[in-house]
Design a protein around this motif. Sequence first.
Motif, PDB file in Angstrom:
ATOM      1  N   LYS A 138       1.276   4.020  -3.086  1.00 13.31           N
ATOM      2  CA  LYS A 138       1.005   5.449  -2.861  1.00 13.31           C
ATOM      3  C   LYS A 138       2.209   6.306  -3.212  1.00 13.31           C
ATOM      4  N   THR A 186      -7.241   7.511  -7.459  1.00 16.12           N
ATOM      5  CA  THR A 186      -6.284   8.623  -7.501  1.00 16.12           C
ATOM      6  C   THR A 186      -6.258   9.318  -8.855  1.00 16.12           C
ATOM      7  N   GLU A 211       0.843  -1.202   0.000  1.00 10.35           N
ATOM      8  CA  GLU A 211       0.000   0.000   0.000  1.00 10.35           C
ATOM      9  C   GLU A 211       0.880   1.255   0.000  1.00 10.35           C
ATOM     10  N   LYS A 262     -13.127   3.724  -0.302  1.00 11.85           N
ATOM     11  CA  LYS A 262     -12.247   4.828   0.087  1.00 11.85           C
ATOM     12  C   LYS A 262     -12.978   5.827   0.976  1.00 11.85           C
ATOM     13  N   HIS A 277      -7.161  -0.497  -6.597  1.00 15.38           N
ATOM     14  CA  HIS A 277      -7.915   0.411  -5.711  1.00 15.38           C
ATOM     15  C   HIS A 277      -7.292   1.807  -5.700  1.00 15.38           C
ATOM     16  N   HIS A 278      -5.997   1.877  -5.455  1.00 12.85           N
ATOM     17  CA  HIS A 278      -5.363   3.194  -5.327  1.00 12.85           C
ATOM     18  C   HIS A 278      -5.183   3.875  -6.683  1.00 12.85           C
TER      19      HIS A 278
END
Length: 481
Positions: free
Chosen positions: A154, A448, A150, A322, A443-444
């Motif tokens: 990021k 984003t 994770e 989120k 997901h990220h």
Amino acid sequence: MEWIIGCWVLIGLVIGWYWLKEKKKLEKSGVPKGSLGWPFIGETLDFIACGYSSKPVSFMDKRKSLYGKVFKTNILGTPIIVSTDTEVNKVVLLNQGNNFIPAYPKSVRDLFGKNSILHTNGSPHKRMHALILGFLRSPPLKARVTKVFEDSVKLSLATWKDNNPIYIQNESKKLTFDVLVNTLTSVRPGENLNFLRSDFQEFIKGLICLPINLPGTRFYKSLKAKERLMKRVMAILEVRKESMNFKDEKAPINDAVDLLLRDSSESSEKQSLPLDSISGNIIEMMIPGDETMVTAMTLAVKFLSDSPVALQKLVEENMELKKRKTDSGEDYAWSEYMSLQFTQNVISETLRMANIINGVWRKALKDVEIKGYSIPQGWCVLASFISVHMNEDNYENPYQFNPWRWEKMEATVNNNFFTPFGGGQRLCPGLEYSRLQLSIFLHHLVTTYRWVAQQDEIVYFPTVKMKRKLPITVTSINTTP
């Protein structure tokens, strides 16, 4: 000049005679119908040409229409029996009577060495498989991998700039290899990791090449890179072995190095692995971080880019998670990523269409008969996964990216038509680990950025990759908590 021509004609006649003799012998051996193609090269050229086309499965489909679901051919210098039949594949993979052993090209065998996991069979393989599977499925490891991966995702996404080309294949490789090496050895970013990455990439280039061990050849360079890798991993093992307290049974197992060293210390002398074997095993376990996971992440972005409706559904599901996490202020749990149902459907559909592992090779230890097909002792069998995944009898509109199809199908673990991680005794132990990383990445990414992918093509030979490494341009999503 005439005698030279005569010699070549004579050589041609001898080769032709020998080939016809061997061909007749093979035809009498009771193997399935098919063609062995040209002398020595067989049907390799057609096989490679299909690998560079948009439909690599056409090589199998053409022969399946002529000879049936199981047929013989000759590719990469080896006469083999190809199975596109799900039931035959299942029997080969389960290998309940220990009738088959793995078969790999000479370059792979020589680079991995005689103590490789690939060459381990029977009880030793079952024991090692169970050991690694238990480790990768353990909740503490999943929690650790979730946090580490994770953070890595990021940090990587934060370096992307709007309207600048981002090459997904390159970005994915940076992410997956570093995190996997950390999971295996606890090595963190720095000079040691950079050396490991550089040597590993040099090593893996030689897996599919002519095994000519002469200075300057691809194979020679890969062997030298393997030697350097072994020394680096051995140094890690020796330092760790000196610092470990093997008498403390409650001491935590933080990585694969801890796992294998502790298992070796607790095993009998006969089962105990020497350090060089453990080092080789660690190196082999790095492969998903440089190949399979990279390709899965890249092709997920490719397929979603071409399927705006599926992408929108994925964004909605992940934005909802989120928002919940932002409102609660809590960290993500690995189980939350895995519970994103449509995301899991996207991953399943990506793995089905990508066919990163398009099949497995096995060698018959004795004469075997499956569904009326004879497989003589010594023959290799290619259980083709891509033929099953892209068969319209198994999947409606198989060339269409359709994550919704998985809402109607049985659980993937019970589906004989879905084998992206292999099956049977050699089912990839990193199955859940891979899905977790894919879930975190998607997901990220979708919460984003929005992105537009440039035109690119999938190349299927010798391994599955994007021709231009999938360049995309991104635009940040402005989300205010």
